[in-house]
Scaffold this motif. Structure first.
Motif, PDB file in Angstrom:
ATOM      1  N   LEU A 695      43.569  -8.407  53.144  1.00 50.09           N
ATOM      2  CA  LEU A 695      42.584  -9.063  52.855  1.00 50.09           C
ATOM      3  C   LEU A 695      41.420  -8.518  52.535  1.00 50.09           C
ATOM      4  CD1 LEU A 695      42.624 -12.567  55.188  1.00 50.09           C
ATOM      5  CD2 LEU A 695      44.109 -11.825  53.106  1.00 50.09           C
ATOM      6  N   VAL A 696      41.638  -7.097  52.976  1.00 49.76           N
ATOM      7  CA  VAL A 696      40.289  -6.219  52.446  1.00 49.76           C
ATOM      8  C   VAL A 696      40.226  -5.985  51.189  1.00 49.76           C
ATOM      9  CG1 VAL A 696      41.434  -4.151  52.668  1.00 49.76           C
ATOM     10  CG2 VAL A 696      38.904  -4.450  53.547  1.00 49.76           C
ATOM     11  N   GLN A 697      41.200  -6.287  50.290  1.00 48.11           N
ATOM     12  CA  GLN A 697      41.147  -6.270  48.919  1.00 48.11           C
ATOM     13  C   GLN A 697      40.246  -7.129  48.403  1.00 48.11           C
ATOM     14  OE1 GLN A 697      45.258  -5.565  47.242  1.00 48.11           O
ATOM     15  NE2 GLN A 697      45.571  -6.235  49.266  1.00 48.11           N
ATOM     16  N   VAL A 698      39.966  -8.187  48.813  1.00 50.04           N
ATOM     17  CA  VAL A 698      38.937  -9.012  48.070  1.00 50.04           C
ATOM     18  C   VAL A 698      37.527  -8.742  48.333  1.00 50.04           C
ATOM     19  CG1 VAL A 698      38.408 -10.691  49.890  1.00 50.04           C
ATOM     20  CG2 VAL A 698      38.765 -11.593  47.394  1.00 50.04           C
ATOM     21  N   VAL A 699      37.366  -7.883  49.317  1.00 43.27           N
ATOM     22  CA  VAL A 699      36.100  -7.275  49.563  1.00 43.27           C
ATOM     23  C   VAL A 699      35.254  -6.642  48.394  1.00 43.27           C
ATOM     24  CG1 VAL A 699      34.652  -5.802  51.308  1.00 43.27           C
ATOM     25  CG2 VAL A 699      36.174  -7.207  51.930  1.00 43.27           C
ATOM     26  N   VAL A 700      36.029  -5.857  47.735  1.00 41.98           N
ATOM     27  CA  VAL A 700      35.544  -5.098  46.492  1.00 41.98           C
ATOM     28  C   VAL A 700      34.940  -5.928  45.590  1.00 41.98           C
ATOM     29  CG1 VAL A 700      36.322  -3.656  44.653  1.00 41.98           C
ATOM     30  CG2 VAL A 700      37.266  -3.204  46.818  1.00 41.98           C
ATOM     31  N   MET A 702      34.141  -8.774  45.834  1.00 44.79           N
ATOM     32  CA  MET A 702      32.905  -9.618  46.502  1.00 44.79           C
ATOM     33  C   MET A 702      31.657  -8.822  46.591  1.00 44.79           C
ATOM     34  SD  MET A 702      33.223 -11.877  49.963  1.00 44.79           S
ATOM     35  CE  MET A 702      34.707 -12.742  49.551  1.00 44.79           C
ATOM     36  N   LEU A 703      31.802  -7.575  47.330  1.00 45.40           N
ATOM     37  CA  LEU A 703      30.659  -6.722  47.190  1.00 45.40           C
ATOM     38  C   LEU A 703      30.024  -6.414  45.933  1.00 45.40           C
ATOM     39  CD1 LEU A 703      31.662  -4.205  50.086  1.00 45.40           C
ATOM     40  CD2 LEU A 703      29.995  -5.957  50.154  1.00 45.40           C
ATOM     41  N   THR A 704      30.821  -6.230  44.990  1.00 46.06           N
ATOM     42  CA  THR A 704      30.262  -5.910  43.782  1.00 46.06           C
ATOM     43  C   THR A 704      29.374  -6.982  43.125  1.00 46.06           C
ATOM     44  OG1 THR A 704      32.099  -4.477  43.276  1.00 46.06           O
ATOM     45  CG2 THR A 704      30.918  -5.262  41.420  1.00 46.06           C
ATOM     46  N   THR A 705      29.921  -7.921  43.131  1.00 46.12           N
ATOM     47  CA  THR A 705      29.211  -9.395  42.897  1.00 46.12           C
ATOM     48  C   THR A 705      27.929  -9.775  43.489  1.00 46.12           C
ATOM     49  OG1 THR A 705      31.307 -10.398  42.414  1.00 46.12           O
ATOM     50  CG2 THR A 705      29.294 -11.847  42.572  1.00 46.12           C
ATOM     51  N   LEU A 706      27.779  -9.616  44.831  1.00 49.08           N
ATOM     52  CA  LEU A 706      26.755  -9.544  45.756  1.00 49.08           C
ATOM     53  C   LEU A 706      25.573  -8.521  45.206  1.00 49.08           C
ATOM     54  CD1 LEU A 706      28.000 -10.453  49.174  1.00 49.08           C
ATOM     55  CD2 LEU A 706      26.867 -11.965  47.525  1.00 49.08           C
ATOM     56  N   THR A 707      26.095  -7.236  45.019  1.00 51.79           N
ATOM     57  CA  THR A 707      25.263  -5.977  44.553  1.00 51.79           C
ATOM     58  C   THR A 707      24.843  -6.171  43.540  1.00 51.79           C
ATOM     59  OG1 THR A 707      26.752  -4.393  46.149  1.00 51.79           O
ATOM     60  CG2 THR A 707      25.338  -3.509  44.752  1.00 51.79           C
ATOM     61  N   THR A 708      25.723  -6.466  42.263  1.00 56.39           N
ATOM     62  CA  THR A 708      25.272  -6.812  40.860  1.00 56.39           C
ATOM     63  C   THR A 708      24.063  -7.834  40.791  1.00 56.39           C
ATOM     64  OG1 THR A 708      27.258  -6.186  40.262  1.00 56.39           O
ATOM     65  CG2 THR A 708      25.878  -7.337  38.522  1.00 56.39           C
ATOM     66  N   LEU A 709      24.454  -9.017  41.677  1.00 56.13           N
ATOM     67  CA  LEU A 709      23.246 -10.016  41.627  1.00 56.13           C
ATOM     68  C   LEU A 709      21.979  -9.754  42.030  1.00 56.13           C
ATOM     69  CD1 LEU A 709      25.671 -13.196  41.888  1.00 56.13           C
ATOM     70  CD2 LEU A 709      24.626 -12.335  39.729  1.00 56.13           C
ATOM     71  N   SER A 710      22.236  -8.890  43.242  1.00 53.73           N
ATOM     72  CA  SER A 710      21.102  -8.459  43.830  1.00 53.73           C
ATOM     73  C   SER A 710      20.289  -7.393  43.113  1.00 53.73           C
ATOM     74  CB  SER A 710      21.343  -7.620  45.349  1.00 53.73           C
ATOM     75  OG  SER A 710      22.024  -8.649  46.040  1.00 53.73           O
ATOM     76  N   VAL A 711      20.888  -6.654  42.659  1.00 50.78           N
ATOM     77  CA  VAL A 711      20.148  -5.589  41.878  1.00 50.78           C
ATOM     78  C   VAL A 711      19.491  -6.316  40.486  1.00 50.78           C
ATOM     79  CG1 VAL A 711      20.386  -3.392  40.229  1.00 50.78           C
ATOM     80  CG2 VAL A 711      21.629  -3.379  42.482  1.00 50.78           C
ATOM     81  N   LEU A 733      38.439  -7.709  37.321  1.00 49.33           N
ATOM     82  CA  LEU A 733      38.656  -5.989  37.365  1.00 49.33           C
ATOM     83  C   LEU A 733      38.506  -5.649  38.782  1.00 49.33           C
ATOM     84  CD1 LEU A 733      35.735  -5.688  34.552  1.00 49.33           C
ATOM     85  CD2 LEU A 733      38.209  -5.101  34.296  1.00 49.33           C
ATOM     86  N   GLY A 734      37.642  -6.085  39.637  1.00 48.62           N
ATOM     87  CA  GLY A 734      37.669  -5.753  40.958  1.00 48.62           C
ATOM     88  C   GLY A 734      39.049  -5.838  41.746  1.00 48.62           C
ATOM     89  N   MET A 735      39.788  -7.129  41.497  1.00 48.91           N
ATOM     90  CA  MET A 735      40.926  -7.064  42.234  1.00 48.91           C
ATOM     91  C   MET A 735      42.144  -6.219  41.709  1.00 48.91           C
ATOM     92  SD  MET A 735      40.719  -9.320  44.650  1.00 48.91           S
ATOM     93  CE  MET A 735      42.285  -9.123  44.847  1.00 48.91           C
ATOM     94  N   ASP A 736      42.020  -5.798  40.428  1.00 48.13           N
ATOM     95  CA  ASP A 736      42.857  -4.864  39.808  1.00 48.13           C
ATOM     96  C   ASP A 736      42.656  -3.424  40.456  1.00 48.13           C
ATOM     97  OD1 ASP A 736      44.802  -3.964  37.659  1.00 48.13           O
ATOM     98  OD2 ASP A 736      43.168  -2.772  37.108  1.00 48.13           O
ATOM     99  N   TYR A 737      41.258  -3.252  40.663  1.00 45.63           N
ATOM    100  CA  TYR A 737      41.167  -1.936  41.280  1.00 45.63           C
ATOM    101  C   TYR A 737      41.502  -1.820  42.787  1.00 45.63           C
ATOM    102  CZ  TYR A 737      37.995  -1.166  37.152  1.00 45.63           C
ATOM    103  OH  TYR A 737      37.522  -1.310  36.063  1.00 45.63           O
ATOM    104  N   VAL A 798      39.162   0.143  50.473  1.00 47.44           N
ATOM    105  CA  VAL A 798      40.360  -0.424  50.437  1.00 47.44           C
ATOM    106  C   VAL A 798      41.573   0.531  50.992  1.00 47.44           C
ATOM    107  CG1 VAL A 798      39.804  -2.436  49.436  1.00 47.44           C
ATOM    108  CG2 VAL A 798      41.153  -1.116  48.334  1.00 47.44           C
ATOM    109  N   ALA A 799      41.214   1.606  50.496  1.00 45.26           N
ATOM    110  CA  ALA A 799      42.427   2.733  50.549  1.00 45.26           C
ATOM    111  C   ALA A 799      42.535   3.271  51.959  1.00 45.26           C
ATOM    112  CB  ALA A 799      42.162   3.698  49.655  1.00 45.26           C
ATOM    113  N   THR A 800      41.745   2.612  52.698  1.00 47.70           N
ATOM    114  CA  THR A 800      41.615   3.359  53.977  1.00 47.70           C
ATOM    115  C   THR A 800      42.805   2.599  54.873  1.00 47.70           C
ATOM    116  OG1 THR A 800      39.957   1.990  54.783  1.00 47.70           O
ATOM    117  CG2 THR A 800      39.408   4.194  54.192  1.00 47.70           C
TER     118      THR A 800
END
Length: 818
Positions: A695-700, A702-711, A733-737, A798-800
């Protein structure tokens, strides 16, 4: 996942068959679409559900836009009257030679005015203006003075003194004409003020104002006329002012075409350079473009067939699928390139090791977009349909046809040149950065990220401004304001909508609302004026009262008519004839066949007057009260609820405010569905891997959306609907990566190169959109510019985690093509 147990060759053959079947089906649907005609809808209102607006308001708005949509105003402005007159002659000749434009009279002796004079004359004994009523009740001196002036030829143009002794008809007719502050010069309206001399032309466009060909022709014609005025020394100081939907539409189209050329060329050059550096040949670029074009083409045909039309916003948003769909192509091509470059087993299918990840990537993206179907908004449903079909068909093209298209090439190419070293250094750099980052440094990075989220939440603001769709140039806005200031025309965007059980009740409702609520606001300056059907056609109750008032005050034995005619030298016989005409018209009381009714008025009314009376709609009678020079919107908006009584309704319609409310609703629904999409993807990941670590894959994303909107919030950008739309692409895109990073781990150089190429491709496709001068395109582009970068930044996290299941998706040994 179960499908990994199926032999790849078998899956590959079946996908090729499915691709052929889909292609034939789409071609059949294309024939039906072409037979019925391609329809691209540009009306933004079609994005919203009809039940979000009052149905009567929707009908009224449609009727108003039909009337105003093909109307335009042109004016020449010059410092001196003579120069303005000469410039007007040049413009008039140019209009006469343009078959797309037709001059309408702003004022003067139009056929409608003559017909209106005849109608009012037949019913003038029962028609009075509010001012005339007041004078008759209190002080008739002004009316007597007006009659005296008319008798000597001043302020005339009315009936004979024997038919209308007090000359009341011209005053009644005057209130029915447009409020124009100027004078007629050769049947053209001339207005003089401190800004210069202005001569106006009211035009109707002979054709569809939103047609690109019509817009281009009118814009070219206008440029030529302006140049002609500048080249003439007698009109060099004059300028042409314009107002109308066609000029806004033409400007928006020109702006879009200009940006498409600049951004498109820049993106194409960048992609060409990128693919040459990565693959050292053009064939991969051609194949990538072909897969995306196939997906978009299938999406267009199927969506148009399902909805009988396709909205322009669907094309804008759907065309951005290139950023997601090209990923499938890049992963396949990078794997193919690495296999040949390393001298690997050529008989082994390229999809071996890629199939499971590509399937999961497609499913997550499709599920994300399918959540939009849950919205009751037609626009979102159409966008969801286009996106899902486009992604699925692009994926199918890659999986079904790439093996066939590249099979022969693989036999010819004994080896392929390695990518330019710069490509691999850039592609692997972010993974190397995370490998070199210590645990303590990661903790500090997390603290900084939390700080960004907190500051972003504190600065977060939402905008539902309709100007996010289109912002006209300052020159066009100044021209619009200048002409509106001069004409004080009725606004099609702000009006009152009234409904009642019968025409008589509706006219009475209009009168009550006008006299009790609107007139005080006019006196206060909250609105400059208004126009309504009851101004021309009073209710039968008011006509009866006006008839009685004239009977008692004007045409009685000692009435004002007798008094004035005696003082003017008329004989007793003439006075008696005048009084007899009044009584013969209807006797002591009005008879049913003597009423002035709306149907009779509509036959002689101007188009702008006819549209005020909507007639019978859904078992009610409906009309509009148009407003001029609105200054206090809040005061007007509060009237409707106070004035409505019983079954009668009064609705305040403010199209700008209504559109903002609809945008807010659309934004909220889109945001909620985005959260739903994350939830659905989490469930899918659990079903696919049966491990919580997956489930860590969805973090990418999710973090990107929060970071983008915050910036964006920290930078002072108000979040709009189009930022939320961009977040859907961030999720895809994030899920693909995430999927390829999770499966490949920290050492899968092929996947890392494909991810980096996808990032750069997306930046070239979307990032340049952030330079657009169109607010909605700029918002979409800026969101994806940041989103692509942050997705790439977070992907190695997520590669860890490497679940045992990943062994099913990877080759034996490490994939390292350095």
């Amino acid at each position: 996942m179960p499908f990994v147990t199926v032999p790849v060759n078998t899956v590959q053959r079946w996908l090729g068959v499915i691709t052929a079947i889909v292609t034939l089906a789409v071609l059949a649907l294309l024939g039906q679409v072409l037979n019925q005609g391609v329809r691209v809808e540009a009306d933004l209102q079609k994005l919203f559900p009809k039940d979000q607006l009052h149905p009567l308001a929707a009908r009224a708005t449609e009727q108003l836009y039909r009337e105003f949509g093909n109307k335009a105003l042109l004016a020449v402005q010059a410092p001196q009257r003579d120069e303005a007159r000469q410039a007007a002659e040049v413009l008039a000749r140019a209009i006469a030679h343009n078959p797309l434009l037709h001059i309408e009279q702003v004022a003067g002796h139009s056929p409608q005015l003559i017909a209106q004079q005849a109608l009012i004359a037949r019913h003038h004994f029962q028609l009075l203006t509010p001012q005339q009523r007041e004078h008759l009740r209190t002080d008739p001196t002004p009316l007597l003075g007006q009659a005296q002036a008319a008798l000597f030829g001043f302020n005339g143009n009315g009936l004979s003194p024997l038919d209308d002794p007090l000359n009341l008809v011209p005053g009644y007719l005057h209130q029915l004409q447009p409020a124009l502050n100027g004078e007629l010069l050769n049947d053209r309206l001339l207005v003089a003020d401190e800004q210069g001399q202005l001569i106006l032309f009211a035009l109707s466009v002979q054709g569809e104002a939103f047609s690109l060909s019509v817009q281009e022709q009118v814009d070219t014609w206008l440029t030529q006329v302006r140049q002609q005025l500048q080249d003439n020394p007698h009109t060099a100081n004059s300028q042409i002012l314009v107002s109308g939907a066609i000029f806004h539409a033409a400007q928006a189209a020109q702006q879009a075409q200009r940006e498409v050329r600049v951004i498109g060329i820049g993106s194409l050059v960048g992609l060409l350079l990128l693919f040459m550096l990565a693959f050292r040949r053009l064939q991969p670029l051609f194949l990538s473009v072909l897969s995306v074009a196939y997906g978009c083409g299938c999406a267009f045909v199927v969506t148009h067939w399902l909805f009988a039309e396709i909205h322009l916003m669907t094309l804008v948003f759907g065309a951005s699928l290139i950023g997601v769909a090209v990923d499938y192509s890049l992963h396949y091509l990078c794997k193919y390139h690495a296999t040949l470059a390393s001298g690997g087993d050529r008989d082994k299918p390229v999809l071996d090791g890629l199939l499971a990840s590509l399937v999961l990537s497609l499913i997550t993206s499709v599920l994300a977009y399918s959540c939009l179907f849950q919205a009751s908004l037609p626009g979102l449903q159409q966008i969801a349909c286009f996106s899902i079909i486009g992604l699925a068909c692009s994926w199918l093209f890659v999986m079904g046809l790439y093996p066939l298209l590249l099979r022969q090439r693989a036999q010819v190419d004994s080896s392929l040149p390695a990518p330019v070293p710069l490509v691999d250094r850039c592609a692997f750099s972010i993974w190397q950065f995370w490998q070199a980052t210590s645990r303590q440094a990661r903790i500090w990075l997390a603290v900084v990220l939390l700080g960004v989220f907190s500051l972003g939440a504190f600065s977060f603001s939402i905008s539902n401004d309709v100007r996010t769709f289109y912002t006209p140039s300052p020159e066009l806005m100044a021209s619009e304001r200048r002409l509106q200031q001069v004409l004080q025309g009725v606004s099609p965007n702000q009006y009152f909508l009234l409904s009642a059980a019968s025409p008589e009740q509706l006219l009475q409702l209009e009168e009550q609302f006008r006299y009790g609520h609107l007139d005080p606001l006019v006196a206060r300056g909250a609105v400059h004026g208004y126009t309504a059907t009851s101004v021309a056609v009073p209710s039968q109750r008011q006509q009866a009262l006006d008839y009685q008032l004239q009977r008692d005050r004007v045409y009685s034995n000692q009435g004002l008519a007798s008094e004035f005619m005696q003082s003017a030298g008329f004989g007793a016989e003439a006075i008696a004839d005048t009084r007899e005409k009044f009584h013969l018209a209807a006797g002591n009381d009005l008879l049913p066949d003597t009423w002035l009714l709306p149907d009779a008025w509509l036959q002689v009314a101007r188009p702008d007057q006819r549209l005020l009376w909507l007639g019978e709609r859904e078992q009610s009678w409906v009309s509009i009260i148009g407003l001029r020079g609105v200054a206090d919107v809040d005061a007007l908006a509060g009237l409707a609820s106070r004035a409505a009584t019983g079954q009668n309704t009064i609705l305040w319609v403010d199209r700008v405010a209504d559109m903002s409310v609809l945008l807010q609703h659309l934004l909220q629904v889109s945001a909620l569905l985005l959260l739903l999409a994350y939830g659905v993807i989490i469930v899918l990941l659990w079903c696919a891997y049966r491990q919580w670590r997956a489930l860590v894959q969805v973090v990418v994303p999710m973090l990107t959306t929060l970071t983008t909107l915050s910036v964006l919030a920290i930078l002072g950008v108000d979040i709009t609907l189009f930022h939320v739309f961009g977040c859907y692409l961030i999720l895809g895109l994030g899920m693909d990566y995430s999927i390829f990073s999770y499966v490949g781990g920290m050492h899968d150089r092929v996947s890392q190169r494909a991810i980096w190429l996808s990032v750069v491709t997306s930046l070239l496709s979307f990032g340049l959109l952030s330079l657009s001068s169109t607010p909605m395109v700029q918002a979409f582009g800026m969101t994806l510019l940041l989103g692509c970068l942050f997705n790439w930044l977070y992907a190695p996290l997520v590669a860890t985690l490497k679940p045992p299941m990943q062994r099913l998706h990877r080759h034996k040994g490490k994939q390292d093509d350095e």
